[in-house]
Design a protein around this motif. Structure first.
Motif, PDB file in Angstrom:
ATOM      1  N   ILE A 248       0.896  -1.165   0.000  1.00 35.15           N
ATOM      2  CA  ILE A 248       0.000   0.000   0.000  1.00 35.15           C
ATOM      3  C   ILE A 248       0.929   1.207   0.000  1.00 35.15           C
ATOM      4  O   ILE A 248       1.727   1.358   0.913  1.00 35.15           O
ATOM      5  CB  ILE A 248      -0.921   0.031   1.232  1.00 35.15           C
ATOM      6  CG1 ILE A 248      -1.826  -1.201   1.240  1.00 35.15           C
ATOM      7  CG2 ILE A 248      -1.768   1.309   1.233  1.00 35.15           C
ATOM      8  CD1 ILE A 248      -2.774  -1.270   2.417  1.00 35.15           C
TER       9      ILE A 248
ATOM     10  N   GLY B  55      -3.579  -7.928   7.959  1.00 33.62           N
ATOM     11  CA  GLY B  55      -3.583  -7.889   6.491  1.00 33.62           C
ATOM     12  C   GLY B  55      -4.767  -8.611   5.864  1.00 33.62           C
ATOM     13  O   GLY B  55      -4.757  -8.913   4.668  1.00 33.62           O
TER      14      GLY B  55
ATOM     15  N   THR C 113      -6.629  -6.187   3.465  1.00 31.34           N
ATOM     16  CA  THR C 113      -5.758  -5.968   2.303  1.00 31.34           C
ATOM     17  C   THR C 113      -5.779  -7.197   1.383  1.00 31.34           C
ATOM     18  O   THR C 113      -5.762  -7.056   0.159  1.00 31.34           O
ATOM     19  CB  THR C 113      -4.322  -5.665   2.764  1.00 31.34           C
ATOM     20  OG1 THR C 113      -4.373  -4.603   3.727  1.00 31.34           O
ATOM     21  CG2 THR C 113      -3.443  -5.252   1.608  1.00 31.34           C
TER      22      THR C 113
ATOM     23  N   ASN D 109      -6.193  -3.416  -4.888  1.00 31.27           N
ATOM     24  CA  ASN D 109      -4.779  -3.273  -4.584  1.00 31.27           C
ATOM     25  C   ASN D 109      -4.022  -4.081  -5.611  1.00 31.27           C
ATOM     26  O   ASN D 109      -4.494  -5.129  -6.018  1.00 31.27           O
ATOM     27  CB  ASN D 109      -4.493  -3.915  -3.222  1.00 31.27           C
ATOM     28  CG  ASN D 109      -4.191  -2.890  -2.174  1.00 31.27           C
ATOM     29  OD1 ASN D 109      -3.747  -1.791  -2.485  1.00 31.27           O
ATOM     30  ND2 ASN D 109      -4.427  -3.250  -0.944  1.00 31.27           N
TER      31      ASN D 109
ATOM     32  N   ARG E 298      -8.988  -7.010  -0.602  1.00 29.67           N
ATOM     33  CA  ARG E 298      -8.906  -5.914  -1.580  1.00 29.67           C
ATOM     34  C   ARG E 298      -7.971  -6.285  -2.731  1.00 29.67           C
ATOM     35  O   ARG E 298      -8.201  -5.898  -3.883  1.00 29.67           O
ATOM     36  CB  ARG E 298      -8.416  -4.625  -0.901  1.00 29.67           C
ATOM     37  CG  ARG E 298      -9.483  -3.982  -0.006  1.00 29.67           C
ATOM     38  CD  ARG E 298      -8.928  -2.756   0.712  1.00 29.67           C
ATOM     39  NE  ARG E 298      -8.365  -1.788  -0.222  1.00 29.67           N
ATOM     40  CZ  ARG E 298      -9.078  -0.876  -0.877  1.00 29.67           C
ATOM     41  NH1 ARG E 298     -10.372  -0.799  -0.689  1.00 29.67           N
ATOM     42  NH2 ARG E 298      -8.492  -0.050  -1.708  1.00 29.67           N
ATOM     43  N   THR E 299      -6.923  -7.024  -2.401  1.00 32.52           N
ATOM     44  CA  THR E 299      -5.980  -7.429  -3.447  1.00 32.52           C
ATOM     45  C   THR E 299      -6.621  -8.437  -4.389  1.00 32.52           C
ATOM     46  O   THR E 299      -6.434  -8.373  -5.606  1.00 32.52           O
ATOM     47  CB  THR E 299      -4.700  -7.993  -2.798  1.00 32.52           C
ATOM     48  OG1 THR E 299      -4.174  -7.002  -1.911  1.00 32.52           O
ATOM     49  CG2 THR E 299      -3.650  -8.324  -3.844  1.00 32.52           C
TER      50      THR E 299
END
Ligand SMILES: Nc1ncnc2c1ncn2[C@@H]1O[C@H](COP(=O)(O)OP(=O)(O)O)[C@@H](O)[C@H]1O
Ligand SMILES: [Mg+2]
Lengths: 235, 286
Positions: free
Chosen positions: A14, A42, A45, A54, A48-49
């Protein structure tokens, strides 16, 4: 057979912070896979990845056998992934009905059936159909976010901490609804509420500092006091 | 009383033209947070092309259509070539769109010549009629009616159609819209084109309204559109109508009572709004 969703040694940043170092897990079709881990580990994240919000800087993400890393978010969603973000992502200025309509890719018979089903599951949404998203309670927002992800025929739902900030009685309701959806679709659930996670989950992965450090069957975890204490702070 | 009414009508007509110009700009900002200073360039290109076709064909309608088409096309070009490479960087956006604005302005002089041009309304919109003692200038009423119709139509689209809902949802939460499988870049391109088309339409209408067109109007109207968008609340469609009418009325009254202030009044309004309500008069719910 390979899982519906497979991450192999995924890394992500990020800005210039290295957040995900080695995320590897496999989501079998028809099951609920729970991602556990402390605050800031995480988990968000990771979701989102997967969604392409991301960038994946290293490693692979495959969905239904196809590489999806670094595709655009809408392409990934259209492969059949529904996403319920941690902040729910409700369009506050739109009504409940309009929120649903933005989500609906088609208005065919099947979609309408799914809509009816989910409205039966969450009668509040029907009741407040014309109310603006911004005026809903936290629990209603969560229900709307889940309904919105469910209404299209997705093969996979990613749900980020649905119990967060909700009263226990609402958590029960949400738990029950996800249990019912489980019959129809594969789910990746990020959850800190261990009660909820253990009720719904088939398998778990523990994420710590951006690394998947441990995994197994949910039933085994309940007995594994050492792991629970070490990574989740539960004793 | 008659004076007041005619100043109000002037103000409303000016306001409607400014609204057509600002409406696209506010959505463009709301949706992609893009600062587009080339918007006035689309306005003058609409004006010049529209007037050229109007004077050649003697048909105002054809002029309007030509203006809109050039607006849509230039909007497409601006979005793809100028804006898309600088998403997310406001400083670059200001520099490149301002630069492109000047290019558009100079290109007008190359294509249509450097002199200003006089423009007259078509016969059926020329002149005025009287109600009692009040003189109503036909063309101004025409602009007010068309502006209102466009506002109503756009509002219905934004409120009732799925694409309209997507645009509004995109202003509120872009990531979520994408996560629902919607290609936000495509939506943005469409909005950009429609916004450019409206700016060009505003240019065509304005050419007859002021009776004269000149290339430098581009930059003037770029700035005016920005002022209106800031006053109305960046991203708010209804806000842009409200602010445009406010600015139009203020200009009309100032031009009559305090002519020295008639140019500064927009800036003044913006400063007042920024002091007391920095988010603008209307705020978009996040
Ligand atoms: N926008 C951001 N900028 C910098 N660091 C961030 C940002 N978002 C999250 N982080 C950091 O990334 C790490 C993982 O966060 P997150 O994925 O939200 O954790 P979890 O969902 O497991 O609580 C945390 O250390 C957090 O501080
Ligand atoms: Mg989180």
């Amino acid at each position: 057979m390979e899982g519906l969703l497979v991450l192999k040694q995924v890394e992500a940043f990020i800005q210039h912070y290295h957040i995900l170092h080695d995320i590897s897990f496999e989501v079998p079709k028809g099951e609920v896979t729970v991602l556990l881990g402390r605050n800031g580990a995480g988990k968000t994240t990771t979701l989102r990845t997967i969604m392409g919000l991301n960038q994946v800087s290293k490693g692979t993400v495959s969905f239904k056998g196809e590489a999806i890393a670094n595709r655009t978010t809408h392409q990934i969603a259209n492969k059949g992934i529904g996403y319920v973000p941690e902040d729910q992502g409700i369009f506050n200025g739109l009504t409940v009905g309009e929120n649903m309509r933005v989500a609906m890719k088609k208005e065919d018979e099947e979609t309408m059936k799914r809509m009816e089903w989910v409205l039966e599951l969450f009668p509040d949404l029907k009741k407040y159909w014309k109310k603006e998203g911004g005026q809903l309670s936290g629990g209603q927002k969560q229900m709307l976010a889940i309904a919105r992800a469910y209404v299209n025929k997705n093969d996979l739902l990613l749900i980020d901490e649905p119990s967060k900030g909700l009263a226990p009685i609402i958590v029960d309701k949400v738990t029950e609804s996800i249990q019912q959806m489980k019959e129809q679709t594969t789910i990746v659930l990020v959850e800190q509420n261990f009660m909820m996670a253990s009720k719904i989950g088939n398998r778990f992965y523990i994420i710590d500092d951006g690394v998947t450090v441990h995994h197994g069957k949910m039933d085994e975890l309940k007995e594994d006091k050492i792991t629970m204490k070490k990574y989740l702070g539960i004793s | 009383m008659d004076l007041i009414i005619s100043l109000v009508i002037n103000g409303l007509a000016t306001g409607m033209l400014i609204f057509l110009l600002a409406a696209g700009l506010t959505l463009i900002f709301g949706l992609m947070s893009v600062l587009n200073f080339a918007h006035g360039g689309l306005f003058i290109w609409g004006a010049y092309t529209g007037v050229w076709v109007y004077q050649m064909s003697n048909s105002f309608i054809l002029g309007i259509i030509a203006g809109i088409i050039i607006g849509l096309l230039l909007g497409l070009v601006t979005e793809r070539l100028i804006v898309r490479p600088v998403y997310g960087n406001h400083i670059q956006q200001i520099l490149i769109t301002l630069g492109f604005m000047l290019v558009l302005q100079e290109m007008i002089k190359v294509v249509f010549g450097p002199d200003q041009k006089a423009v007259f309304p078509p016969e059926y919109l020329a002149g005025s009629f009287m109600i009692g003692d009040i003189v109503l200038i036909k063309y101004r009423l025409f602009i007010i009616v068309i502006g209102l119709l466009i506002f109503i139509l756009a509002t219905i689209i934004l409120k009732k159609s799925r694409i309209g809902l997507i645009v509004r949802a995109g202003v509120m939460d872009k990531e979520m819209v994408q996560s629902l499988g919607i290609n936000i870049k495509l939506v943005f391109m469409l909005v950009f084109m429609v916004g450019a088309g409206l700016a060009a339409l505003s240019g065509v209408f304005h050419s007859i309204y002021s009776g004269v067109i000149y290339a430098e109007m581009g930059l003037e109207f770029s700035i005016l559109a920005f002022i209106v968008v800031v006053i109305g609340g960046m991203g708010s469609f209804s806000g842009s109508l409200f602010a445009a009418i406010l600015v139009g009325l203020a200009q009309a009254f100032m031009a009559y009572y305090v002519p020295a202030l008639s140019l500064a009044v927009n800036m003044l309004l913006m400063v007042i709004v920024l002091i007391f309500r920095p988010q603008g008069l209307f705020q978009v719910k996040e």
